[in-house]
Structure formats: structure tokens, C-alpha cells
Design a protein around this motif. Structure first.
Motif, PDB file in Angstrom:
ATOM      1  N   ASP A 148       0.827  -1.214   0.000  1.00 42.33           N
ATOM      2  CA  ASP A 148       0.000   0.000   0.000  1.00 42.33           C
ATOM      3  C   ASP A 148       0.860   1.263   0.000  1.00 42.33           C
ATOM      4  OD1 ASP A 148      -2.353  -1.513   0.027  1.00 42.33           O
ATOM      5  OD2 ASP A 148      -2.393  -1.580   2.222  1.00 42.33           O
ATOM      6  N   GLY A 149       1.953   1.212  -0.761  1.00 43.81           N
ATOM      7  CA  GLY A 149       2.817   2.378  -0.903  1.00 43.81           C
ATOM      8  C   GLY A 149       3.799   2.608   0.228  1.00 43.81           C
ATOM      9  N   GLU A 150       3.839   1.703   1.212  1.00 49.83           N
ATOM     10  CA  GLU A 150       4.755   1.835   2.342  1.00 49.83           C
ATOM     11  C   GLU A 150       5.837   0.763   2.268  1.00 49.83           C
ATOM     12  OE1 GLU A 150       4.675   4.183   4.708  1.00 49.83           O
ATOM     13  OE2 GLU A 150       2.907   5.139   3.818  1.00 49.83           O
ATOM     14  N   LEU A 151       7.068   1.153   2.571  1.00 54.75           N
ATOM     15  CA  LEU A 151       8.174   0.208   2.607  1.00 54.75           C
ATOM     16  C   LEU A 151       8.046  -0.658   3.859  1.00 54.75           C
ATOM     17  CD1 LEU A 151      10.927  -0.701   1.364  1.00 54.75           C
ATOM     18  CD2 LEU A 151      12.006   1.016   2.843  1.00 54.75           C
ATOM     19  N   VAL A 152       7.854  -1.960   3.677  1.00 56.16           N
ATOM     20  CA  VAL A 152       7.602  -2.839   4.819  1.00 56.16           C
ATOM     21  C   VAL A 152       8.665  -3.912   5.006  1.00 56.16           C
ATOM     22  CG1 VAL A 152       5.111  -2.469   4.767  1.00 56.16           C
ATOM     23  CG2 VAL A 152       6.108  -4.352   3.440  1.00 56.16           C
ATOM     24  N   GLY A 153       9.596  -4.021   4.073  1.00 46.87           N
ATOM     25  CA  GLY A 153      10.639  -5.027   4.215  1.00 46.87           C
ATOM     26  C   GLY A 153      11.717  -4.826   3.170  1.00 46.87           C
ATOM     27  N   GLY A 154      12.868  -5.417   3.421  1.00 42.87           N
ATOM     28  CA  GLY A 154      13.938  -5.280   2.441  1.00 42.87           C
ATOM     29  C   GLY A 154      15.195  -6.010   2.858  1.00 42.87           C
ATOM     30  N   ALA A 155      16.146  -6.018   1.949  1.00 43.35           N
ATOM     31  CA  ALA A 155      17.454  -6.628   2.175  1.00 43.35           C
ATOM     32  C   ALA A 155      18.466  -5.885   1.320  1.00 43.35           C
ATOM     33  CB  ALA A 155      17.432  -8.103   1.806  1.00 43.35           C
ATOM     34  N   TYR A 156      19.719  -5.856   1.781  1.00 44.35           N
ATOM     35  CA  TYR A 156      20.751  -5.218   0.969  1.00 44.35           C
ATOM     36  C   TYR A 156      22.045  -6.009   1.048  1.00 44.35           C
ATOM     37  CZ  TYR A 156      23.425  -3.212   4.894  1.00 44.35           C
ATOM     38  OH  TYR A 156      24.204  -3.050   6.005  1.00 44.35           O
ATOM     39  N   GLY A 157      22.913  -5.780   0.071  1.00 48.51           N
ATOM     40  CA  GLY A 157      24.200  -6.452   0.048  1.00 48.51           C
ATOM     41  C   GLY A 157      25.086  -5.878  -1.037  1.00 48.51           C
ATOM     42  N   VAL A 158      26.197  -6.535  -1.256  1.00 52.49           N
ATOM     43  CA  VAL A 158      27.210  -6.097  -2.210  1.00 52.49           C
ATOM     44  C   VAL A 158      27.328  -7.126  -3.317  1.00 52.49           C
ATOM     45  CG1 VAL A 158      29.681  -5.594  -2.500  1.00 52.49           C
ATOM     46  CG2 VAL A 158      28.474  -4.842  -0.426  1.00 52.49           C
ATOM     47  N   CYS A 159      27.432  -6.658  -4.556  1.00 50.11           N
ATOM     48  CA  CYS A 159      27.584  -7.573  -5.684  1.00 50.11           C
ATOM     49  C   CYS A 159      28.820  -7.167  -6.485  1.00 50.11           C
ATOM     50  CB  CYS A 159      26.345  -7.544  -6.574  1.00 50.11           C
ATOM     51  SG  CYS A 159      26.275  -8.915  -7.760  1.00 50.11           S
ATOM     52  N   ILE A 160      29.752  -8.113  -6.627  1.00 48.54           N
ATOM     53  CA  ILE A 160      30.950  -7.920  -7.440  1.00 48.54           C
ATOM     54  C   ILE A 160      30.976  -9.048  -8.463  1.00 48.54           C
ATOM     55  CG2 ILE A 160      33.461  -7.694  -7.473  1.00 48.54           C
ATOM     56  CD1 ILE A 160      33.353  -6.923  -4.527  1.00 48.54           C
ATOM     57  N   GLY A 161      30.967  -8.706  -9.736  1.00 42.95           N
ATOM     58  CA  GLY A 161      30.875  -9.740 -10.757  1.00 42.95           C
ATOM     59  C   GLY A 161      29.585 -10.520 -10.585  1.00 42.95           C
ATOM     60  N   ARG A 162      29.709 -11.835 -10.391  1.00 37.46           N
ATOM     61  CA  ARG A 162      28.532 -12.678 -10.136  1.00 37.46           C
ATOM     62  C   ARG A 162      28.595 -13.280  -8.731  1.00 37.46           C
ATOM     63  NH1 ARG A 162      25.158 -12.415 -15.022  1.00 37.46           N
ATOM     64  NH2 ARG A 162      26.349 -10.777 -16.048  1.00 37.46           N
ATOM     65  N   MET A 163      29.105 -12.485  -7.803  1.00 31.83           N
ATOM     66  CA  MET A 163      29.157 -12.885  -6.399  1.00 31.83           C
ATOM     67  C   MET A 163      28.368 -11.884  -5.581  1.00 31.83           C
ATOM     68  SD  MET A 163      30.415 -15.104  -4.225  1.00 31.83           S
ATOM     69  CE  MET A 163      29.988 -15.106  -2.477  1.00 31.83           C
ATOM     70  N   PHE A 164      27.406 -12.378  -4.790  1.00 26.06           N
ATOM     71  CA  PHE A 164      26.605 -11.489  -3.948  1.00 26.06           C
ATOM     72  C   PHE A 164      26.930 -11.751  -2.487  1.00 26.06           C
ATOM     73  CE2 PHE A 164      22.958  -9.772  -1.713  1.00 26.06           C
ATOM     74  CZ  PHE A 164      22.728  -8.585  -2.401  1.00 26.06           C
ATOM     75  N   TYR A 165      27.184 -10.663  -1.760  1.00 25.93           N
ATOM     76  CA  TYR A 165      27.493 -10.727  -0.330  1.00 25.93           C
ATOM     77  C   TYR A 165      26.310 -10.119   0.431  1.00 25.93           C
ATOM     78  CZ  TYR A 165      32.252 -10.931  -2.337  1.00 25.93           C
ATOM     79  OH  TYR A 165      33.374 -11.232  -3.077  1.00 25.93           O
ATOM     80  N   GLY A 166      25.520 -10.947   1.081  1.00 24.38           N
ATOM     81  CA  GLY A 166      24.378 -10.444   1.816  1.00 24.38           C
ATOM     82  C   GLY A 166      24.805  -9.740   3.093  1.00 24.38           C
ATOM     83  N   GLU A 167      24.128  -8.648   3.431  1.00 21.59           N
ATOM     84  CA  GLU A 167      24.481  -7.869   4.614  1.00 21.59           C
ATOM     85  C   GLU A 167      23.407  -7.885   5.696  1.00 21.59           C
ATOM     86  OE1 GLU A 167      27.319  -6.392   5.606  1.00 21.59           O
ATOM     87  OE2 GLU A 167      28.207  -7.414   3.909  1.00 21.59           O
ATOM     88  N   SER A 168      22.188  -7.462   5.375  1.00 18.51           N
ATOM     89  CA  SER A 168      21.163  -7.405   6.410  1.00 18.51           C
ATOM     90  C   SER A 168      19.778  -7.355   5.774  1.00 18.51           C
ATOM     91  CB  SER A 168      21.364  -6.169   7.306  1.00 18.51           C
ATOM     92  OG  SER A 168      20.501  -6.202   8.423  1.00 18.51           O
ATOM     93  N   MET A 169      18.767  -7.680   6.587  1.00 20.16           N
ATOM     94  CA  MET A 169      17.368  -7.650   6.158  1.00 20.16           C
ATOM     95  C   MET A 169      16.533  -7.010   7.264  1.00 20.16           C
ATOM     96  SD  MET A 169      16.814 -11.451   4.475  1.00 20.16           S
ATOM     97  CE  MET A 169      17.042 -12.321   6.047  1.00 20.16           C
ATOM     98  N   PHE A 170      15.324  -6.574   6.904  1.00 17.98           N
ATOM     99  CA  PHE A 170      14.402  -6.083   7.920  1.00 17.98           C
ATOM    100  C   PHE A 170      12.979  -6.381   7.479  1.00 17.98           C
ATOM    101  CE2 PHE A 170      13.793  -2.676   4.951  1.00 17.98           C
ATOM    102  CZ  PHE A 170      12.533  -2.148   5.224  1.00 17.98           C
ATOM    103  N   ALA A 171      12.075  -6.398   8.436  1.00 18.78           N
ATOM    104  CA  ALA A 171      10.657  -6.621   8.147  1.00 18.78           C
ATOM    105  C   ALA A 171       9.800  -5.805   9.104  1.00 18.78           C
ATOM    106  CB  ALA A 171      10.302  -8.099   8.274  1.00 18.78           C
TER     107      ALA A 171
END
Length: 244
Positions: A148-171
Motif C-alpha cells: 500500500d505504498g509503504e516500505l515494509v521489508g527489504g534486504a541489501y548487500g554487495v555484488c561484485i561480478g557474479r558474487m553477492f554478499y548479503g548484509e542485512s534484512m528487515f521486516a
């Protein structure tokens, strides 16, 4: 016990990280800074920062290393039902939306917010500034869940080439962080990313299919992955075919 890094100091060999299980196993060094160049240098060697607000910058290279292979992501029956509902809502322009990289600052600050089960946060303003710099340079990315237009969850990380490094999530609503992760895994798998670095072992990550591997195995895979061409266009993909 560990070296102190100045701004121009190289990282020590990861084999020198502490191994005593009772004394910060995986701790490699302290000091330096969180500039984008320093962070990229760290990730390319399998090193990551993790420290509390009252500590100096601490650098780690854990062994074993918790990882999630994108083809082993585990979805419970109840989560699968939720994901189908979200996927259908997105396809029909409903209440749910999933976006990538439209609100990186909001996602990382939400991840830094106090949790009911913890007294503090490791995502300090230093961390926010450092990873925001990586985002501006195209190396840090986020998945966002909107209701409903509100940010309710997410995750972020770092991507180098085809390697993803997960950092944190929230809900902020039930399963919102898992929804973000599901769309992120779907996208990464479709673009040839086989492994997500989860850094440290937790029961939550294990419930989603993550498992520990040796540091040697992690570094071997990582070196091959970061040498590949970077992903150029970040856009969520449907989780299920034929959802309308």
C-alpha cells in the motif's frame, strides 16, 4: 593479537585470522576506514567489516563461512502461499510491490533500526556512509517490499561480478524480509549467481537453506565469481510462471 590497519595498510593474509573458538574466531584486523575502495578490496579477499558502535572497525574472515546457494533456497509451505499472493498482486497492480534499488538509504536505515531482541545495532552511521558510497558506485544493491505504498521489508548487500554478499534484512510486517530475499534469490539465480555470502551462522539463515562451507571452498568459488561480468540491470522477476 591482531594487526592495526592505517588508511594505507594492506589487509593481512586471511589465514592469519583468529582460530580460537572462545576468542572471536575469524577476527583478522582492526582499524582503517570504510571507504568504497577499502570495502571493495575487503570483499574481493573474502573479508567483511562487523563491529559495534563503541568499537573500532573490525575486519573478519570466518571459517567456516555461512553461504546460501541460490538453487538451495528453502521456502516453507506457508511462505510459498504468501509469495504466490505477492506475485499475483504485482502482476495485477495490487497492494504489493517489489522493487530493486529505488530506496537504498531507507532500506539500510531500516536494517539499522533497533530490534526487539537486541539492545543495539552494528549498522552504525559509518556503515551507512560506506555502503551508500558502494551503492552510488553500483556495487551495493537492495530489494524492497512495498505494501500500500509503504516500505515494509527489504534486504541489501554487495555484488561484485557474479558474487553477492548479503548484509542485512528487515521486516515491518510478517515475512517481508523473506519476500525480499525470495525475489533477490530469484533474480540472482537467473543471472548466474550461484552463491550468496551470509558470513556467519544463524538458525534463521539455516531455515532458509543456508549452510556452512570451509573458507577455502568459499574463496575458490568467490574468486571465479568476482571475475565474471557484472550484472548491468537490476529488476525483479516473477517468482511463478503463469501468475495473473
Amino acid at each position: 593479537m591482531i594487526p592495526w590497519l592505517e588508511s594505507d595498510s594492506p589487509f593481512p593474509d586471511i589465514a592469519s585470522a583468529l582460530t580460537d573458538k572462545d576468542n572471536a574466531p575469524g577476527l583478522l584486523a582492526a582499524g582503517a576506514d570504510l571507504s568504497p575502495d577499502r570495502l571493495l578490496d575487503a570483499y574481493r579477499q573474502g573479508i567483511f567489516p562487523w563491529f559495534s558502535e563503541n568499537q573500532p572497525i573490525l575486519w573478519w574472515s570466518t571459517d567456516p563461512r555461512m553461504v546460501l546457494f541460490t538453487d538451495r533456497f528453502t521456502v516453507s509451505h506457508s511462505l510459498r502461499k504468501t509469495l504466490k499472493k505477492v506475485d499475483q498482486s504485482i502482476a495485477n497492480g495490487g497492494r504489493w510491490q517489489v522493487r530493486f534499488d529505488s530506496a537504498f538509504d531507507a532500506v539500510i536505515r531500516a536494517c539499522a533500526a533497533p530490534r526487539s531482541y537486541a539492545s543495539g545495532t552494528w549498522i552504525s552511521q559509518q556503515i551507512i556512509d560506506g555502503y551508500s558510497g558502494l551503492h552510488q558506485r553500483g556495487f551495493a544493491h537492495c530489494a524492497e517490499v512495498w505494501l500500500d505504498g509503504e516500505l515494509v521489508g527489504g534486504a541489501y548487500g554487495v555484488c561484485i561480478g557474479r558474487m553477492f554478499y548479503g548484509e542485512s534484512m528487515f521486516a515491518r510486517v510478517t515475512d517481508a524480509s523473506k519476500i525480499a530475499l525470495a525475489y533477490l534469490v530469484r533474480f540472482l539465480k537467473a543471472h548466474g549467481v550461484e552463491m550468496i555470502d551470509c558470513q556467519q551462522e544463524t538458525t534463521h539463515l539455516a531455515s532458509l537453506g543456508a549452510a556452512p562451507i570451509t573458507r577455502t571452498a568459499f574463496i575458490t568459488h568467490m574468486k571465479k565469481a568476482i571475475a565474471q561480468e557484472a550484472i548491468s540491470h537490476w529488476q525483479p522477476l516473477p517468482l511463478f510462471d503463469g501468475i495473473r
